[in-house]
Enzyme design. Sequence first.
Site, PDB file in Angstrom:
ATOM      1  N   GLY A   7      40.326 -52.086 -35.472  1.00  0.00           N
ATOM      2  CA  GLY A   7      41.130 -52.757 -36.773  1.00  0.00           C
ATOM      3  C   GLY A   7      40.308 -53.285 -37.724  1.00  0.00           C
ATOM      4  N   ALA A   8      40.804 -53.747 -38.842  1.00  0.00           N
ATOM      5  CA  ALA A   8      40.119 -54.241 -39.899  1.00  0.00           C
ATOM      6  C   ALA A   8      40.630 -55.562 -40.066  1.00  0.00           C
ATOM      7  CB  ALA A   8      39.828 -53.223 -41.036  1.00  0.00           C
ATOM      8  N   GLY A  12      37.565 -57.606 -36.915  1.00  0.00           N
ATOM      9  CA  GLY A  12      36.886 -56.445 -36.961  1.00  0.00           C
ATOM     10  C   GLY A  12      36.409 -56.123 -38.547  1.00  0.00           C
ATOM     11  N   LYS A 186      33.326 -71.722 -24.407  1.00  0.00           N
ATOM     12  CA  LYS A 186      34.277 -71.593 -25.472  1.00  0.00           C
ATOM     13  C   LYS A 186      35.781 -71.772 -24.962  1.00  0.00           C
ATOM     14  CE  LYS A 186      35.407 -68.620 -29.568  1.00  0.00           C
ATOM     15  NZ  LYS A 186      35.370 -67.340 -30.029  1.00  0.00           N
ATOM     16  N   GLU A 268      49.061 -66.711 -28.421  1.00  0.00           N
ATOM     17  CA  GLU A 268      48.392 -66.443 -27.013  1.00  0.00           C
ATOM     18  C   GLU A 268      48.599 -67.351 -25.869  1.00  0.00           C
ATOM     19  OE1 GLU A 268      44.959 -63.686 -28.535  1.00  0.00           O
ATOM     20  OE2 GLU A 268      44.654 -65.864 -29.033  1.00  0.00           O
TER      21      GLU A 268
END
Length: 307
Positions: A7-8, A12, A186, A268
Amino acid sequence: MRFLIVGAGALGGYFGGRLLEAGRDVTFLLRPRRVAQLAKTGLVIQSPQGNLQLPAPRHVLADGIDGPYDVILVGSKAYDLASTMDSFAPAVGPNTVILPLLNGMQHIDALAARFGEERVLGGLCLISATLDDEGRVLHLNDTHDLNYGERAGGRSARVDAIAAQFAGANFGSNASENILQEMWEKWVFIASAAGVTTLLRSSFGEIVAAGGEAVSLSIFDECSAIAAHNGFAPRAAAVQRGRAFLTMPGSPITASMYKDMARGAAVEADHIIGDLLRRKAPGQAATPSVLQIAYVNLKAYEARRAA
């Protein structure tokens, strides 16, 4: 070393773009819609750390992968992970290393089950970034760090090789010898921030102003206790930092999950909060806790969205 960046998008696009900027061998695995977008604009990064425009970054579609890559960097959303794994599976060879940047731990289990424990590193990134309507990567703060390492701890030849490739790229990188501890710390903060801001529909500062500091600290303490039960109690510095962020007067910060909810997007919920709750100690928070209420709130949102 050949990198396949899955992905970009915000993650990404940012880290892959910085690696390309540094002259590394990078290919983006894209979907047709993003290919068309990049054909018009190129890969554009707007950042306090320096803007970047790459007119024609090398890319491939899933059905065009011609062999294995050395490192596959995965930064998809958790709810897309199953289809994402299908898309890059042809790029996984005997010596391929998979470096995921998702939050939580459920993705590690899924990747290891699909491709083998030995192929999956631990990883996390510390950056605030998003895509705008034109597909530009907007880096929103000064931090742009990527931490990675062997999940068993220590250093290895393959981690050192990746470190050599990351050196000189315009982002902070750290080959960690204790990456699982960092990932859990995290996760504790992300789950706390997501839980309290989505539940109360407010920023950290607004919650403090409304007298809700104890609510934020309660959810943080609960998440910390779950981490401790799993052998990864947050260290003193992480506890101090997390509590300070959550209770900072005037802070405009909200979790990215809150931003997703506010615009009616997928969240999420299971990966960040549901999975954390599943790992709590037996009997912990037997009565409904703030974290459990936050999870119910997110599941109700998902049901409304699906309907």
